[in-house]
Design a protein around this motif. Structure first.
Motif, short mmCIF file in Angstrom:
data_model
loop_
_atom_site.label_atom_id
_atom_site.label_comp_id
_atom_site.label_asym_id
_atom_site.label_seq_id
_atom_site.Cartn_x
_atom_site.Cartn_y
_atom_site.Cartn_z
N LYS A 1 0.86 -1.18 0.00
CA LYS A 1 0.00 0.00 0.00
C LYS A 1 0.90 1.23 0.00
O LYS A 1 2.01 1.19 0.51
N TYR A 2 0.41 2.31 -0.56
CA TYR A 2 1.16 3.55 -0.65
C TYR A 2 0.39 4.67 0.03
O TYR A 2 -0.84 4.67 0.04
N GLU A 3 1.13 5.62 0.56
CA GLU A 3 0.51 6.81 1.13
C GLU A 3 0.03 7.71 0.01
O GLU A 3 0.67 7.80 -1.04
#
Length: 67
Positions: free
Chosen positions: A59-61
Motif C-alpha cells: 500500500k502507498y501513502e
C-alpha cells in the motif's frame, strides 16, 4: 471487504443495470461498458489483494497532488 468497497460494487452493478436499459446506439457499446465495469471491479479486488498480501502488493501513502 469494507462497507465502502461493497457499496462501490453495488453501485457498479446498478450502473450496468441502468446502462442495459438504454436505447441501442452502437454494436460495441455494451461490450465496452461491460469492460469498463470489470476494470473498476478489478481495482476493488486489487485492494483486497493488498489487504491479504501486503508483502507482495504494498500500500502507498496518498500524495497531496494526486486526484
Amino acid at each position: 471487504m469494507s462497507e465502502g468497497e461493497t457499496k462501490v460494487l453495488e453501485l457498479l452493478a446498478a450502473a450496468w443495470n441502468e446502462f442495459v436499459k438504454l436505447d441501442y446506439r452502437h454494436p460495441s457499446h455494451q461490450m465496452e461498458f461491460a469492460t469498463a465495469i470489470h476494470d473498476a471491479q478489478k481495482i476493488i479486488m486489487w485492494r483486497k489483494a493488498q489487504d491479504n498480501y501486503p508483502e507482495i502488493f504494498p500500500k502507498y501513502e496518498k500524495v497531496e497532488d494526486e486526484f
